[in-house]
Design a protein around this motif. Structure first.
Motif, PDB file in Angstrom:
ATOM      1  N   LYS A  73       0.846  -1.192   0.000  1.00 50.37           N
ATOM      2  CA  LYS A  73       0.000   0.000   0.000  1.00 50.37           C
ATOM      3  C   LYS A  73       0.880   1.239   0.000  1.00 50.37           C
ATOM      4  O   LYS A  73       1.896   1.294   0.690  1.00 50.37           O
ATOM      5  N   ILE A  75       1.168   4.751   1.312  1.00 50.99           N
ATOM      6  CA  ILE A  75       0.580   5.595   2.351  1.00 50.99           C
ATOM      7  C   ILE A  75       0.317   6.995   1.808  1.00 50.99           C
ATOM      8  O   ILE A  75      -0.608   7.677   2.237  1.00 50.99           O
ATOM      9  N   ASP A  77      -0.837   8.021  -1.223  1.00 50.25           N
ATOM     10  CA  ASP A  77      -2.091   8.222  -1.952  1.00 50.25           C
ATOM     11  C   ASP A  77      -3.117   7.107  -1.700  1.00 50.25           C
ATOM     12  O   ASP A  77      -4.119   7.016  -2.411  1.00 50.25           O
ATOM     13  N   LYS A  78      -2.851   6.236  -0.709  1.00 49.18           N
ATOM     14  CA  LYS A  78      -3.798   5.198  -0.269  1.00 49.18           C
ATOM     15  C   LYS A  78      -4.053   4.125  -1.331  1.00 49.18           C
ATOM     16  O   LYS A  78      -5.010   3.354  -1.222  1.00 49.18           O
ATOM     17  N   LYS A  79      -3.194   4.037  -2.337  1.00 49.84           N
ATOM     18  CA  LYS A  79      -3.386   3.022  -3.370  1.00 49.84           C
ATOM     19  C   LYS A  79      -2.783   1.697  -2.922  1.00 49.84           C
ATOM     20  O   LYS A  79      -1.738   1.667  -2.279  1.00 49.84           O
TER      21      LYS A  79
END
Length: 305
Positions: A73, A75, A77-79
C-alpha cells in the motif's frame, strides 16, 4: 517494495538476519558494479507483519516474486497493489514514496529486487504506458518466464560458494537475468493477443493449476476457455514464456517440492500426488530442475518454526 539500496553505490555483498523475534527472515544484498544492485527478502513470519519503507530517491527496478502473493500500500495516496506468485514487475519508485508491505502469518515470501541505473534501463527498454501512475509507477506486470525462474533459483543457491567465486557467480547470473528479462519482453510482449484472448489464456492457466495431476487435453482446454487450439498453444508461450504442458511440468515439480519440504510424505506419495506414475521419471525431472534428488531433499529439509 524494493529495499533502500542503490545501483550507484560501491560493490557490496552481505546477508543479514532480520526480525528474528517475529519469524525466520533474511535480507541478502549484492551490487554488481555495472549499474545493477540486487536484494532478496526471504522467509516466513509467525504473525501478520506490516513493514514501512520511505524512499529517499527515484529508482528504476525489476521485482520478482517467487513466494506467496504480496500486498503493498502507498501511504501517500492510499493506493494498494497485489502481486501474485511467480510474477514480475518493472517500474519506478519515486522519491518520497512511503509504502506499507503487508506480510501474512505463516506464508512463504521470496521477493527479489534489481535496482537498475535509469540510464542503463532506458538504453535497454522503451516503455510507453504506466499501469499505476503516482509515487509507485508500474510499466510491466506479467508472469515470470521459465528462464527467469531458473536463474533466480540458481541465484538462491549461491550461498554454497564463498569469496570471489560467489561474487563472480552472482554477477554473471544477475546480468543474465537482466538480459533475459528484456529479451523476453521484446520477444514475448502480448501484441497479437486481444484482451479476450489474454483472459482465456489466464483461465486456461488456472484450470491447469487446479488439475496438475490430471490436466485436460489441449482440445478440451481450448473448448473450456473459448479459444482455438492453435491460439491456445501459441498464445500460451507468448504470454507465459512456456508451453501448456511445460507449465504443468514446472508446477508439478514445485508442488512436489513444497510437499516434501513441509509435510510428512514419502517421495513416492509426492510423485503420485502431482501426477507422476513413474518414480524414476519423477526423480530425474526433479534433479534436472532443482539440482538435487527428492530423496536428498527429504533428508536435508528444514522447517520454519
Amino acid at each position: 517494495m524494493p529495499e533502500l539500496f542503490s545501483a550507484q553505490s560501491p560493490r557490496t555483498f552481505g546477508q543479514t538476519a532480520l526480525l528474528q523475534a517475529y519469524g525466520n527472515v533474511t535480507l541478502t544484498h549484492f551490487n554488481t558494479g555495472n549499474g545493477i544492485a540486487y536484494g532478496a527478502f526471504e522467509g516466513m513470519f509467525h504473525e501478520e507483519m506490516h513493514l514501512q519503507s520511505l524512499e529517499m530517491k527515484e529508482q528504476s527496478f525489476l521485482y520478482f516474486n517467487l513466494g506467496d502473493d504480496l500486498c503493498f500500500k502507498s501511504i501517500n495516496d492510499k493506493k494498494a497493489f497485489s502481486m501474485r506468485q511467480n510474477s514480475m514487475i518493472q517500474g519506478t519508485i519515486h522519491e518520497g514514496l512511503h509504502s506499507l508491505g503487508i506480510y501474512e502469518k505463516q506464508k512463504r515470501y521470496s521477493c527479489h529486487t534489481l535496482i537498475v541505473d535509469k540510464a542503463l534501463l532506458d538504453s535497454l527498454h522503451t516503455y510507453e504506458t504506466s499501469l499505476t501512475p503516482g509515487y509507485f509507477q508500474i510499466n510491466t506486470y506479467q508472469n515470470m518466464a521459465q528462464n527467469q525462474r531458473v536463474l533466480l533459483e540458481h541465484i538462491l543457491k549461491q550461498k554454497e560458494l564463498l569469496g570471489p567465486l560467489q561474487e563472480l557467480y552472482l554477477e554473471s547470473k544477475l546480468l543474465e537475468l537482466v538480459y533475459q528479462t528484456f529479451h523476453n519482453t521484446s520477444v514475448h510482449v502480448c501484441t497479437k493477443l486481444c484482451q479476450d484472448d489474454c483472459k482465456s489464456l489466464h483461465k486456461a492457466e488456472q484450470i491447469l493449476l487446479g488439475n496438475l495431476s490430471n490436466p485436460p487435453s489441449l482440445k478440451a482446454l481450448s473448448h473450456q476457455c473459448a479459444i482455438n487450439e492453435f491460439k491456445l498453444k501459441q498464445g500460451f508461450k507468448e504470454l507465459f514464456g512456456t508451453t501448456v504442458y511445460g507449465l504443468v511440468h514446472i508446477k508439478r515439480l514445485e508442488k512436489a517440492k513444497e510437499l516434501l519440504e513441509k509435510q510428512e510424505i514419502s517421495v513416492q506419495e509426492a510423485a503420485l500426488h502431482v501426477g507422476y506414475k513413474s518414480l524414476s521419471h519423477f526423480s530425474k525431472a526433479f534433479k534436472e530442475r532443482y539440482g538435487i534428488f527428492p530423496s536428498e531433499l527429504k533428508k536435508e529439509r528444514k522447517y520454519y518454526r
